[in-house]
Design a protein around this motif. Structure first.
Motif, PDB file in Angstrom:
ATOM      1  N   ARG A  99       0.832  -1.199   0.000  1.00 17.17           N
ATOM      2  CA  ARG A  99       0.000   0.000   0.000  1.00 17.17           C
ATOM      3  C   ARG A  99       0.871   1.256   0.000  1.00 17.17           C
ATOM      4  NH1 ARG A  99      -5.241  -1.215   1.317  1.00 17.17           N
ATOM      5  NH2 ARG A  99      -5.612  -3.309   2.164  1.00 17.17           N
ATOM      6  N   GLY A 100       0.354   2.320  -0.592  1.00 19.24           N
ATOM      7  CA  GLY A 100       1.088   3.578  -0.614  1.00 19.24           C
ATOM      8  C   GLY A 100       2.165   3.582  -1.684  1.00 19.24           C
ATOM      9  N   ARG A 101       2.897   4.673  -1.738  1.00 15.80           N
ATOM     10  CA  ARG A 101       3.967   4.828  -2.736  1.00 15.80           C
ATOM     11  C   ARG A 101       5.253   4.201  -2.204  1.00 15.80           C
ATOM     12  NH1 ARG A 101       5.332  10.397  -3.746  1.00 15.80           N
ATOM     13  NH2 ARG A 101       6.418   9.593  -5.579  1.00 15.80           N
ATOM     14  N   THR A 102       5.812   3.319  -2.999  1.00 10.02           N
ATOM     15  CA  THR A 102       7.024   2.606  -2.600  1.00 10.02           C
ATOM     16  C   THR A 102       8.166   2.943  -3.551  1.00 10.02           C
ATOM     17  OG1 THR A 102       5.731   0.758  -1.704  1.00 10.02           O
ATOM     18  CG2 THR A 102       8.045   0.340  -2.203  1.00 10.02           C
ATOM     19  N   LEU A 103       9.298   3.321  -2.985  1.00  9.63           N
ATOM     20  CA  LEU A 103      10.515   3.549  -3.766  1.00  9.63           C
ATOM     21  C   LEU A 103      11.408   2.324  -3.597  1.00  9.63           C
ATOM     22  CD1 LEU A 103      12.364   5.430  -5.447  1.00  9.63           C
ATOM     23  CD2 LEU A 103      13.235   6.361  -3.284  1.00  9.63           C
ATOM     24  N   ILE A 104      11.690   1.648  -4.705  1.00  6.42           N
ATOM     25  CA  ILE A 104      12.550   0.461  -4.679  1.00  6.42           C
ATOM     26  C   ILE A 104      13.881   0.823  -5.332  1.00  6.42           C
ATOM     27  CG2 ILE A 104      12.755  -1.969  -5.308  1.00  6.42           C
ATOM     28  CD1 ILE A 104       9.709  -1.996  -5.724  1.00  6.42           C
ATOM     29  N   LEU A 105      14.938   0.834  -4.538  1.00  2.56           N
ATOM     30  CA  LEU A 105      16.270   1.198  -5.012  1.00  2.56           C
ATOM     31  C   LEU A 105      17.119  -0.061  -5.157  1.00  2.56           C
ATOM     32  CD1 LEU A 105      16.896   4.289  -2.688  1.00  2.56           C
ATOM     33  CD2 LEU A 105      16.143   4.302  -5.076  1.00  2.56           C
ATOM     34  N   VAL A 106      17.631  -0.274  -6.348  1.00  2.00           N
ATOM     35  CA  VAL A 106      18.373  -1.500  -6.641  1.00  2.00           C
ATOM     36  C   VAL A 106      19.824  -1.163  -6.966  1.00  2.00           C
ATOM     37  CG1 VAL A 106      18.465  -3.579  -8.060  1.00  2.00           C
ATOM     38  CG2 VAL A 106      16.256  -2.511  -7.555  1.00  2.00           C
ATOM     39  N   ASP A 107      20.720  -1.701  -6.163  1.00  6.53           N
ATOM     40  CA  ASP A 107      22.156  -1.470  -6.345  1.00  6.53           C
ATOM     41  C   ASP A 107      22.646  -2.270  -7.548  1.00  6.53           C
ATOM     42  OD1 ASP A 107      24.886  -1.120  -6.113  1.00  6.53           O
ATOM     43  OD2 ASP A 107      24.951  -1.546  -3.957  1.00  6.53           O
ATOM     44  N   ARG A 108      23.174  -1.560  -8.544  1.00  8.42           N
ATOM     45  CA  ARG A 108      23.771  -2.203  -9.717  1.00  8.42           C
ATOM     46  C   ARG A 108      25.246  -1.857  -9.837  1.00  8.42           C
ATOM     47  NH1 ARG A 108      21.007  -6.245 -11.980  1.00  8.42           N
ATOM     48  NH2 ARG A 108      21.735  -5.753 -14.085  1.00  8.42           N
ATOM     49  N   GLY A 109      25.855  -1.495  -8.695  1.00  6.34           N
ATOM     50  CA  GLY A 109      27.278  -1.186  -8.682  1.00  6.34           C
ATOM     51  C   GLY A 109      28.120  -2.419  -8.924  1.00  6.34           C
ATOM     52  N   ALA A 110      29.421  -2.194  -9.120  1.00  8.68           N
ATOM     53  CA  ALA A 110      30.330  -3.294  -9.433  1.00  8.68           C
ATOM     54  C   ALA A 110      30.344  -4.356  -8.336  1.00  8.68           C
ATOM     55  CB  ALA A 110      31.735  -2.750  -9.649  1.00  8.68           C
ATOM     56  N   ALA A 124      11.794  -6.497  -9.343  1.00  5.88           N
ATOM     57  CA  ALA A 124      10.837  -6.568 -10.448  1.00  5.88           C
ATOM     58  C   ALA A 124       9.518  -7.182  -9.994  1.00  5.88           C
ATOM     59  CB  ALA A 124      11.426  -7.385 -11.600  1.00  5.88           C
ATOM     60  N   ALA A 125       9.595  -8.249  -9.198  1.00  2.53           N
ATOM     61  CA  ALA A 125       8.372  -8.892  -8.712  1.00  2.53           C
ATOM     62  C   ALA A 125       7.565  -7.943  -7.835  1.00  2.53           C
ATOM     63  CB  ALA A 125       8.730 -10.166  -7.941  1.00  2.53           C
ATOM     64  N   LEU A 126       8.244  -7.223  -6.948  1.00  6.72           N
ATOM     65  CA  LEU A 126       7.547  -6.247  -6.103  1.00  6.72           C
ATOM     66  C   LEU A 126       6.884  -5.169  -6.945  1.00  6.72           C
ATOM     67  CD1 LEU A 126       9.969  -5.572  -3.098  1.00  6.72           C
ATOM     68  CD2 LEU A 126       7.748  -6.711  -3.003  1.00  6.72           C
ATOM     69  N   ALA A 127       7.616  -4.642  -7.915  1.00 10.86           N
ATOM     70  CA  ALA A 127       7.090  -3.548  -8.745  1.00 10.86           C
ATOM     71  C   ALA A 127       5.900  -4.003  -9.591  1.00 10.86           C
ATOM     72  CB  ALA A 127       8.204  -3.000  -9.636  1.00 10.86           C
ATOM     73  N   LEU A 128       5.944  -5.229 -10.082  1.00  8.11           N
ATOM     74  CA  LEU A 128       4.842  -5.740 -10.892  1.00  8.11           C
ATOM     75  C   LEU A 128       3.565  -5.910 -10.075  1.00  8.11           C
ATOM     76  CD1 LEU A 128       6.817  -8.304 -13.031  1.00  8.11           C
ATOM     77  CD2 LEU A 128       5.333  -6.534 -13.973  1.00  8.11           C
ATOM     78  N   ARG A 129       3.702  -6.167  -8.782  1.00 10.60           N
ATOM     79  CA  ARG A 129       2.538  -6.366  -7.929  1.00 10.60           C
ATOM     80  C   ARG A 129       2.006  -5.070  -7.328  1.00 10.60           C
ATOM     81  NH1 ARG A 129      -1.213  -9.741  -7.326  1.00 10.60           N
ATOM     82  NH2 ARG A 129      -1.081 -10.067  -5.078  1.00 10.60           N
ATOM     83  N   SER A 130       2.819  -4.043  -7.287  1.00 12.34           N
ATOM     84  CA  SER A 130       2.417  -2.788  -6.644  1.00 12.34           C
ATOM     85  C   SER A 130       2.494  -1.654  -7.661  1.00 12.34           C
ATOM     86  CB  SER A 130       3.320  -2.497  -5.439  1.00 12.34           C
ATOM     87  OG  SER A 130       3.231  -3.532  -4.478  1.00 12.34           O
ATOM     88  N   PRO A 131       1.384  -1.299  -8.269  1.00 17.00           N
ATOM     89  CA  PRO A 131       1.375  -0.306  -9.345  1.00 17.00           C
ATOM     90  C   PRO A 131       1.948   1.050  -8.937  1.00 17.00           C
ATOM     91  CG  PRO A 131      -0.719  -1.462  -9.252  1.00 17.00           C
ATOM     92  CD  PRO A 131       0.036  -1.858  -8.031  1.00 17.00           C
ATOM     93  N   SER A 132       1.886   1.384  -7.647  1.00 14.59           N
ATOM     94  CA  SER A 132       2.389   2.688  -7.219  1.00 14.59           C
ATOM     95  C   SER A 132       3.865   2.652  -6.845  1.00 14.59           C
ATOM     96  CB  SER A 132       1.576   3.197  -6.022  1.00 14.59           C
ATOM     97  OG  SER A 132       1.643   2.280  -4.943  1.00 14.59           O
ATOM     98  N   ALA A 133       4.520   1.533  -7.084  1.00 14.07           N
ATOM     99  CA  ALA A 133       5.949   1.427  -6.782  1.00 14.07           C
ATOM    100  C   ALA A 133       6.777   2.090  -7.876  1.00 14.07           C
ATOM    101  CB  ALA A 133       6.353  -0.030  -6.631  1.00 14.07           C
ATOM    102  N   GLU A 134       7.864   2.717  -7.462  1.00 14.45           N
ATOM    103  CA  GLU A 134       8.813   3.329  -8.400  1.00 14.45           C
ATOM    104  C   GLU A 134      10.116   2.549  -8.332  1.00 14.45           C
ATOM    105  OE1 GLU A 134      11.182   7.565  -9.235  1.00 14.45           O
ATOM    106  OE2 GLU A 134       9.724   7.400  -7.596  1.00 14.45           O
TER     107      GLU A 134
END
Length: 230
Positions: A99-110, A124-134
């Motif tokens: 619920r609510g707006r979710t910011l998902i930050l994914v580390d792609r550093g070396a 990706a799974a979280l974002a696909l299930r939560s339309p308000s996720a960024e």
């Protein structure tokens, strides 16, 4: 006989016929873990079709998203692809809608090279299930990641691991009134991530993404807020 008993009887030399004989008695998770072995042993088309049908439409308990995605990445044969993609679609029902707006930050550093795919698949799974996720990546750059129609399509949208953009930079640039922040990073950056994300009760720093975290996130938030059932 169970498949380990058959394997022991054959001294580990499982043939295509042997796998076909035990495939129906294996759990879905066991079959996922042995798709490569099915291919290597030359599992016949009839048995392979049954395995695919069970993955795609079976009524038994569906495996979890990351478990399926691991098999998807590890299996070179394309004959399993459609069934694994369908299984992933079904498995997303086990991922909570946040619920609510979710910011998902994914580390792609070396430093994330060996864990990059797991973190990206979890996000990706979280974002696909939560339309308000960024969905945002940091490392080579700090930038939004387009959420596709499936987990594999979304994972493919991430950049190749590298660079040195930090979670603190990502929070400064992308945090904007969100209700929750989830950071996928490596253990060495966990402390920095915890300091950068100041959202008591609604921040999650995950260094070892696994399927158990999907259910854990809402439970942790209820516990922190001291709401029922705690």
């Amino acid at each position: 006989m169970t498949w380990p008993q058959v394997a022991a009887w054959l001294d580990g030399a499982m043939t295509g016929k042997a796998w076909a004989a035990v495939a129906r008695s294996m759990s879905q998770s066991q079959r996922l873990a042995h798709l490569r072995d099915f291919d290597a042993a030359g599992l016949d088309s009839e048995a392979a079709d049954w395995v695919c049908a069970d993955l795609a439409e079976g009524t038994r308990t569906t495996a979890m998203p990351l478990e399926i995605m691991d098999a998807y990445r590890m299996v070179p044969s394309s004959r399993w692809s459609w069934a694994l993609e369908r299984a992933l679609e079904r498995a997303l029902a086990q991922v909570p809608v946040l619920r609510g707006r979710t910011l998902i930050l994914v580390d792609r550093g070396a430093s994330m090279a060996s864990q990059a795919d797991g973190g990206a698949a979890f996000a990706a799974a979280l974002a696909l299930r939560s339309p308000s996720a960024e969905l945002v990546e940091f490392g080579p750059r700090v930038a939004p990641v387009e959420v596709g129609r499936s987990v594999p399509e979304t994972v493919a949208a991430f950049s190749t691991p590298g660079g040195a953009q930090t979670v603190a930079q990502a929070v400064r640039e992308r945090m904007d009134g969100h209700d929750r922040v989830i950071v996928l990073t490596h253990p060495g950056a966990a402390a920095q991530a915890a300091e950068a994300v100041a959202m008591p009760g609604h921040e999650h720093v995950i260094t070892e993404p696994g399927d158990g975290w999907f259910a854990a996130i809402p439970v942790i938030e209820m516990a922190r807020a001291a709401t029922w059932p705690f």
